[in-house]
Structure formats: C-alpha cells, structure tokens
Design a protein around this motif. Structure first.
Motif, PDB file in Angstrom:
ATOM      1  N   ALA A  15     -82.317  35.264-109.583  1.00  0.00           N
ATOM      2  CA  ALA A  15     -81.748  33.802-109.519  1.00  0.00           C
ATOM      3  C   ALA A  15     -82.015  33.475-107.885  1.00  0.00           C
ATOM      4  N   GLU A  16     -81.699  34.592-107.065  1.00  0.00           N
ATOM      5  CA  GLU A  16     -82.097  33.952-105.572  1.00  0.00           C
ATOM      6  C   GLU A  16     -83.501  33.704-105.465  1.00  0.00           C
ATOM      7  N   LYS A  17     -84.436  34.360-105.998  1.00  0.00           N
ATOM      8  CA  LYS A  17     -85.782  34.002-106.199  1.00  0.00           C
ATOM      9  C   LYS A  17     -86.097  32.502-106.547  1.00  0.00           C
ATOM     10  N   GLY A  18     -85.566  32.146-107.768  1.00  0.00           N
ATOM     11  CA  GLY A  18     -85.510  30.997-108.267  1.00  0.00           C
ATOM     12  C   GLY A  18     -85.030  29.693-107.236  1.00  0.00           C
ATOM     13  N   LEU A  19     -84.041  30.140-106.491  1.00  0.00           N
ATOM     14  CA  LEU A  19     -83.419  29.130-105.517  1.00  0.00           C
ATOM     15  C   LEU A  19     -84.556  28.884-104.247  1.00  0.00           C
ATOM     16  N   THR A  31     -79.351  20.522-112.368  1.00  0.00           N
ATOM     17  CA  THR A  31     -77.888  20.760-111.507  1.00  0.00           C
ATOM     18  C   THR A  31     -77.195  22.047-112.230  1.00  0.00           C
ATOM     19  N   VAL A  32     -77.287  22.172-113.598  1.00  0.00           N
ATOM     20  CA  VAL A  32     -76.638  23.242-114.217  1.00  0.00           C
ATOM     21  C   VAL A  32     -77.303  24.368-113.989  1.00  0.00           C
ATOM     22  N   GLY A  33     -78.590  24.429-113.824  1.00  0.00           N
ATOM     23  CA  GLY A  33     -79.397  25.691-113.540  1.00  0.00           C
ATOM     24  C   GLY A  33     -79.338  26.086-112.251  1.00  0.00           C
ATOM     25  N   ILE A  34     -79.065  25.075-111.178  1.00  0.00           N
ATOM     26  CA  ILE A  34     -78.879  25.557-109.855  1.00  0.00           C
ATOM     27  C   ILE A  34     -77.530  26.251-109.699  1.00  0.00           C
ATOM     28  N   ASP A  39     -74.062  31.115-108.940  1.00  0.00           N
ATOM     29  CA  ASP A  39     -73.188  32.052-109.540  1.00  0.00           C
ATOM     30  C   ASP A  39     -73.711  33.458-109.644  1.00  0.00           C
ATOM     31  N   LEU A  40     -74.884  33.428-110.285  1.00  0.00           N
ATOM     32  CA  LEU A  40     -75.591  34.547-110.459  1.00  0.00           C
ATOM     33  C   LEU A  40     -76.041  35.483-109.127  1.00  0.00           C
ATOM     34  N   GLN A  41     -76.422  34.649-108.274  1.00  0.00           N
ATOM     35  CA  GLN A  41     -76.925  35.184-106.643  1.00  0.00           C
ATOM     36  C   GLN A  41     -75.694  35.916-106.275  1.00  0.00           C
ATOM     37  N   TRP A  86     -81.838  31.067-114.175  1.00  0.00           N
ATOM     38  CA  TRP A  86     -80.838  31.663-115.226  1.00  0.00           C
ATOM     39  C   TRP A  86     -80.784  33.084-114.980  1.00  0.00           C
ATOM     40  N   GLY A  87     -81.546  33.759-114.050  1.00  0.00           N
ATOM     41  CA  GLY A  87     -81.584  35.245-114.045  1.00  0.00           C
ATOM     42  C   GLY A  87     -82.828  35.872-114.485  1.00  0.00           C
TER      43      GLY A  87
END
Length: 129
Positions: A15-19, A31-34, A39-41, A86-87
């Motif tokens: 999730a951090e990588k995705g951000l 916005t939901v994915g972010i 939360d996951l991060q 999303w992880g």
C-alpha cells in the motif's frame, strides 16, 4: 471475540508503494483506494465489511493484471497502482484468508438449529404454558 483484521507488514508495504507511485505518476486509484491504502499502510485493524470489500475489489480488478506495464515501477499502469493501493497480491491473499475466518466466526455464533431431523420446529417445555 472480534477478529484481528490488522493487515500484515507485506500488505502495508504494498500500500505504501502504491501511494508513492501514485504521488510520483499522478494516476491510479480512487479516493476510496487512497483511503484504503492509508489504513493498510498504518496497519489499522479493518472492519469485517472492509475486508469483504477488499475481496470484492480484487475479484473485480484481477483483469487489470493483464494490462501493459502492470508490475512496472518505471511506467506503471493505473491498474497496477490501484492494485497496490489495496495491498497488492499480499493484500488479496490476506483479505481472502480473513474473509474465510470472518465467515467461520459467524457460523460459530449462530444459534442452534431449531428444526428436528423431520423438519419440524422442536418445541420445548415452557414453564409459562
């Protein structure tokens, strides 16, 4: 006893990588994915409903893995960035495992069956009759 729906470190890392990729390339995710990625991060314990939503997300978006540049960190597809939010693959595996635990817990909490082998409702002697 409530389940511990706290995502593992590898899910938080994806999730951090995705951000980071989203910030760099300015694409991918909603916005939901972010919100989910944040939360996951931070490895927040998620509600049962959120875990089920993760399972649904991955089921709907597994086709994104066929896109060109899915998995590329140099020029990632929007679907790849969203998937990571999303992880990633770790999130998919974890959410599916958690969903099974959630369902098993629900079965354990159900009241005993009131129907007998013949299909009729079993009546119990009541002191109020």
């Amino acid at each position: 006893m409530p389940a511990d729906n706290r995502p593992p470190a590898e899910v938080a890392s994806a999730a951090e990588k995705g951000l980071k990729l989203r910030a760099k390339f300015r694409r991918g995710g909603t916005t939901v994915g972010i919100a989910r990625a944040r939360d996951l991060q931070h490895r927040k314990s998620l509600s049962d409903l959120t875990v089920k939503r993760m399972v649904s997300y991955f089921a709907r978006h597994k086709v994104d893995k066929r896109a060109e540049n899915f998995g590329s960190d140099e020029d990632p597809s929007t679907g790849y960035i969203a998937w990571l939010l999303w992880g990633g693959d770790a999130g998919q595996k974890w959410a599916e495992q958690q969903a099974k635990l959630i369902e098993a817990r629900k079965k354990d909490r159900r009241p005993p069956e009131r129907h007998g082998k013949d299909g009729n409702i079993q009546r119990h002697a009541s002191p109020h009759q």
